[in-house]
Design an enzyme around this catalytic site. Structure first.
Site, mmCIF file in Angstrom:
data_model
loop_
_atom_site.group_PDB
_atom_site.id
_atom_site.type_symbol
_atom_site.label_atom_id
_atom_site.label_comp_id
_atom_site.label_asym_id
_atom_site.label_seq_id
_atom_site.Cartn_x
_atom_site.Cartn_y
_atom_site.Cartn_z
ATOM 1 N N TYR A 42 0.836 -1.203 0.000
ATOM 2 C CA TYR A 42 0.000 0.000 0.000
ATOM 3 C C TYR A 42 0.873 1.256 0.000
ATOM 4 C CZ TYR A 42 -3.052 3.678 1.714
ATOM 5 O OH TYR A 42 -3.715 4.867 1.865
ATOM 6 N N TYR A 43 1.911 1.266 0.845
ATOM 7 C CA TYR A 43 2.811 2.423 0.901
ATOM 8 C C TYR A 43 3.475 2.644 -0.459
ATOM 9 C CZ TYR A 43 6.546 5.524 2.448
ATOM 10 O OH TYR A 43 7.393 6.593 2.585
ATOM 11 N N ASP A 44 3.928 1.555 -1.081
ATOM 12 C CA ASP A 44 4.600 1.672 -2.376
ATOM 13 C C ASP A 44 3.673 2.258 -3.433
ATOM 14 O OD1 ASP A 44 6.478 -1.413 -1.926
ATOM 15 O OD2 ASP A 44 6.983 0.658 -1.378
ATOM 16 N N SER B 72 18.035 6.198 -0.030
ATOM 17 C CA SER B 72 17.266 4.966 -0.176
ATOM 18 C C SER B 72 17.266 4.576 -1.649
ATOM 19 C CB SER B 72 15.843 5.168 0.343
ATOM 20 O OG SER B 72 15.158 6.087 -0.473
ATOM 21 N N GLU C 257 21.971 -8.508 -4.917
ATOM 22 C CA GLU C 257 22.066 -8.799 -3.485
ATOM 23 C C GLU C 257 20.665 -8.977 -2.916
ATOM 24 O OE1 GLU C 257 23.952 -5.357 -1.767
ATOM 25 O OE2 GLU C 257 25.203 -5.074 -3.537
ATOM 26 N N LYS D 74 17.604 -8.138 -0.681
ATOM 27 C CA LYS D 74 17.153 -6.908 -0.018
ATOM 28 C C LYS D 74 16.737 -7.265 1.404
ATOM 29 C CE LYS D 74 14.171 -2.880 -0.417
ATOM 30 N NZ LYS D 74 13.706 -2.953 0.985
ATOM 31 N N ASP E 97 15.525 -7.209 5.200
ATOM 32 C CA ASP E 97 14.433 -6.506 5.869
ATOM 33 C C ASP E 97 14.863 -6.204 7.302
ATOM 34 O OD1 ASP E 97 10.868 -7.133 6.391
ATOM 35 O OD2 ASP E 97 12.012 -5.303 6.088
ATOM 36 N N ARG F 175 20.188 5.374 9.817
ATOM 37 C CA ARG F 175 20.019 6.216 8.637
ATOM 38 C C ARG F 175 19.330 7.531 8.997
ATOM 39 N NH1 ARG F 175 18.637 4.365 3.284
ATOM 40 N NH2 ARG F 175 17.686 2.514 4.163
ATOM 41 N N GLU G 223 23.173 -3.478 6.905
ATOM 42 C CA GLU G 223 21.837 -3.713 7.465
ATOM 43 C C GLU G 223 21.953 -4.572 8.716
ATOM 44 O OE1 GLU G 223 17.553 -3.116 6.214
ATOM 45 O OE2 GLU G 223 19.476 -2.375 5.455
ATOM 46 N N TYR H 207 24.953 -7.468 7.801
ATOM 47 C CA TYR H 207 25.657 -7.649 6.538
ATOM 48 C C TYR H 207 26.028 -6.282 5.997
ATOM 49 C CZ TYR H 207 24.592 -12.641 6.008
ATOM 50 O OH TYR H 207 24.529 -14.004 6.168
ATOM 51 N N LYS I 65 22.591 -3.314 -8.486
ATOM 52 C CA LYS I 65 23.443 -2.130 -8.576
ATOM 53 C C LYS I 65 24.405 -2.245 -9.757
ATOM 54 C CE LYS I 65 23.541 -1.780 -3.506
ATOM 55 N NZ LYS I 65 24.391 -1.877 -2.303
ATOM 56 N N LYS J 146 11.334 -5.506 -6.019
ATOM 57 C CA LYS J 146 10.563 -6.063 -4.907
ATOM 58 C C LYS J 146 9.895 -7.373 -5.305
ATOM 59 C CE LYS J 146 9.927 -3.873 -1.512
ATOM 60 N NZ LYS J 146 9.194 -2.625 -1.234
ATOM 61 N N CYS K 134 -21.878 10.474 10.281
ATOM 62 C CA CYS K 134 -20.648 10.054 10.964
ATOM 63 C C CYS K 134 -20.967 9.093 12.103
ATOM 64 C CB CYS K 134 -19.913 11.290 11.488
ATOM 65 S SG CYS K 134 -18.472 10.908 12.502
ATOM 66 N N CYS L 110 -19.949 11.263 15.499
ATOM 67 C CA CYS L 110 -20.657 12.471 15.959
ATOM 68 C C CYS L 110 -22.002 12.701 15.292
ATOM 69 C CB CYS L 110 -19.772 13.703 15.779
ATOM 70 S SG CYS L 110 -19.606 14.238 14.051
ATOM 71 N N CYS M 101 -16.462 13.040 7.346
ATOM 72 C CA CYS M 101 -17.372 13.659 8.308
ATOM 73 C C CYS M 101 -17.242 15.169 8.185
ATOM 74 C CB CYS M 101 -17.019 13.214 9.722
ATOM 75 S SG CYS M 101 -17.782 14.206 11.022
ATOM 76 N N CYS N 42 -16.497 16.801 15.967
ATOM 77 C CA CYS N 42 -16.298 15.350 15.945
ATOM 78 C C CYS N 42 -15.130 14.935 16.841
ATOM 79 C CB CYS N 42 -16.046 14.879 14.517
ATOM 80 S SG CYS N 42 -15.893 13.087 14.361
#
Length: 670
Positions: A34-36, A81, A110, A112, A114, A133, A170, A220, A289, A313, A407, A410, A425, A431
């Site tokens: 979701y973030y990506d 990053s 390499e 990745k 976590d 970092r 990491e 590593y 890389k 990814k 809502c 409220c 809302c 609220c």
């Protein structure tokens, strides 16, 4: 504010909050997938509308802020990053950008890892300092904790190393160590960790290094940073430098491989993906890389990432389960979000029982109903996402998901304008779910400007139930404020005086302080100057609001919905009863404004005049105050340490004045 600008601002705000929870709190609340996607959406919007790029955009920076419980360390060289590739086409596009600039290229592949990126400095072969970092430029000093990590040598091995060597790598927690740690935590009745990444980050950020030492962390090395005082020539390839680090006694992943063709890169990716579950540590992709250091240097960097490296990814992990019910939650900005309650299922390393459905459009796109069997995806995080339904498993009694019209917190009207995905809302001042953000905004510098009313004080006031709406601020006494942490009577008395002083404001600031959606400073000023009184603004119809500069149909509807809510009007009336006042607005014909039709830009630091006040005064004289310099700019005000905007203005021949000249001009026309 334009819709595109609003979209960018909303995404930036959300991503920054996710960054804080991920990098600072070690408590992420959304999936990596979701973030990506959100980051990709932001990058696309910023590419299409570069004039709306914000200074705090996560696209311009890396990671989160350094924690205040550790001293801060400025990196000798920024820790960047990586950009991400999610499909083979993304990597092929990356490769094309490389090969368009360099004739031939070899890649180093390499795993990745976590974990948590760190910088380790050795001076004369001896371990000197370690840092996280952080935000890429400044990190946290974690020297004492890193000293306890057994794989990291305290002295470099062999001879011939430079006087100063900075190693990037990491820190991670192996799967076996993670399982053992959680077993111990559970046996003691303590909270267990969500995943190895969180466990590693939490272990590395302990104030007591004995706790860090008790946890079997791994490390590593994956790159050289700054090197000073070379004793012997350094390797001129990334693969060679990794072998050099290994010779000096630093651990390097055995999975690192040099690939001289795309076919070998793809084969490496497929092999690591196939063996992912067999590795002793968690990974979420492959880092690729350019091998030659001179080619890396020629390719250079963008704002937050090298052009010569990319993270390819892995697909997010998926599983099927039953959607049992849907609840609706109200966020701090009023967004009403459907949350799917799932039959508990083990996926991506944890047991999950809920997932966000985002909004009504997403529900419609999925065609999902309560009772459906759904496919959920989880990418190294707690909250999964529903990506599809299994139609053949739908029962006859499956129920439609119906969005609430009011809502759930409220009971104010839920507003969803045509073309907008998010329902919100409209009871922003009342609220409970939005209370903290509403009061923070109300007290902020650009609104009522209550000196000393910071975010932490607002949060305490609400948590201790001393304040329920902005109007309650004006009933606070010094003795009540002393109930807050670190608030002595002297400070409390000073804050009460600041609250009283804030009662005298301007109509524009007051309108802005109400937090009406998409009503920023400029729009608030236009509303005030057009209608002259708050009563006229409150009673204005949509067609009347559309007559105001910078107010389109969407903004007009937001304003109308806000003032249509009895709860909001109740709070506004209480604010007026508390004594908030402003001078009467005198009518000035637009044609008489001395800067009508001109575009001004402010840059650098103003020492005698607040930047917002300067902007407001220029706008009151009819000027449009822009954020960037162009050939259409009439004048640039250059404060101290003016940078690229000043250079561009000089290049374009734009008139430039300093702060003293601005003050003289304002005094003359005033």
């Amino acid at each position: 504010m334009s819709e595109s600008k609003k979209q960018i601002a909303d995404i930036v705000q959300e991503l920054n909050q996710h960054n804080i929870k991920y990098y600072v709190d070690d408590a992420p609340s959304v999936t990596d997938a979701y973030y990506d996607r959100l980051m990709q959406q932001l990058l696309a919007l910023e590419a299409a509308y570069p004039e709306y790029i914000q200074a705090d955009s996560p696209s311009r920076r890396v990671g989160g802020h350094a924690l205040d419980k550790f001293s801060q360390v400025t990196h000798l060289k920024p820790m960047l990053s990586l950009d991400n590739a999610f499909e083979q086409a993304d990597f092929e596009a990356f490769n094309k950008r490389i090969t368009d600039k360099v004739a031939s290229v070899d890649y180093v592949c390499e795993p990745k890892l976590d974990g948590l990126a760190v910088s380790i400095t050795y001076r004369n072969g001896q371990f000197e300092r370690a840092a996280t970092r952080g935000d890429g430029s400044v990190g946290e000093d974690i020297t004492q904790n890193v000293r306890t990590i057994k794989p990291i040598p305290m002295s470099l091995r062999g001879e011939g190393y430079p006087e100063l060597v900075e190693v990037r790598g990491e820190v991670f927690m192996p799967k076996a160590a993670f399982d053992a740690l959680n077993a111990r935590q559970q046996a003691k009745g303590d909270k267990v960790f969500v995943n190895p990444r969180n466990a590693a980050a939490g272990s590395l950020r302990q104030l007591d290094s004995k706790i860090t030492a008790s946890r079997a962390l791994g490390f590593y090395a994956y790159a050289l940073g700054v090197v000073e005082g070379e004793v012997q020539p350094m390797e001129q390839s990334h693969f060679g430098q990794l072998q050099q680090l290994k010779r000096w006694g630093l651990p390097v992943s055995q999975e690192v491989k040099l690939c001289d063709s795309l076919e070998k890169v793809y084969a490496y990716y497929a092999d690591i993906l196939n063996r992912r579950s067999q590795l002793s540590y968690e990974i979420d992709g492959v880092v690729i890389k350019v091998n030659a250091i001179d080619k890396q240097l020629s390719l250079g960097f963008v704002a937050k990432a090298p052009r010569w490296a990319i993270a390819y990814k892995f697909p997010a992990q998926e599983e099927m389960t039953l959607l049992e019910s849907v609840d609706f939650q109200v966020g701090r900005t009023g967004a009403v979000t459907p949350v799917a309650r799932l039959q508990a299922v083990f996926v991506g390393g944890v047991t999950v029982s809920n997932a966000t459905l985002h909004n009504a459009d997403e529900i419609a796109r999925l065609g999902v109903k309560v009772g459906d069997t759904v496919i959920i995806r989880r990418a190294g995080d707690v909250i999964p996402q529903i990506v599809a339904i299994v139609p053949e498993k739908r029962p006859n009694n499956a129920q439609d998901i119906v969005f609430p019209t009011h809502c759930p917190v409220c009971q104010s009207l839920v507003e969803r304008l045509e073309g907008e995905a998010v329902a919100r809302c409209s009871g922003g001042l009342f609220c409970e779910a939005q209370r903290k953000e509403a009061i923070k905004h109300f007290a902020s510098r650009k609104a009522l400007n209550i000196d000393g009313m910071g975010d932490k004080i607002v949060e305490q006031l609400i948590d201790k139930e001393l304040v329920q709406s902005p109007a309650d601020l004006f009933s606070l006494t010094a003795s009540m404020l002393t109930m807050l942490e670190r608030m002595a009577m002297k400070s409390a008395t000073k804050l009460v005086a600041a609250i009283a002083a804030a009662k005298t404001t301007t109509l524009a600031r007051f309108i802005y302080s109400l937090g009406i959606r998409e009503v920023g400073e400029a729009t608030a000023a236009n509303l005030a100057n057009h209608f002259k009184t708050l009563t006229a603004v409150r009673e204005a119809k949509v067609e009347q609001l559309l007559e105001v500069d910078d107010v389109g149909e969407i903004v007009a509807k937001h304003i109308g919905h806000f003032f249509a809510q009895p709860h909001n009007l109740e709070v506004v009336d209480k604010l007026l009863a508390a004594g908030i006042n402003w001078p009467e607005i005198t009518v000035v014909a637009a044609a008489d404004l001395p800067l009508k039709g001109q575009t001004w830009v402010l840059t650098g630091t103003l020492t005698q005049l607040n930047r917002n006040d300067a902007k407001a005064q220029l706008q009151a004289l009819g000027a449009k105050v822009a954020g960037s310099v162009s050939k259409n700019t009439d004048c640039l005000v250059a404060g101290e340490a003016a940078g690229s905007k000043l250079a561009k203005a000089q290049e374009l021949g734009v008139k430039v004045i300093d702060e003293a000249e601005l003050l003289t001009f304002l005094a003359t026309v005033g």
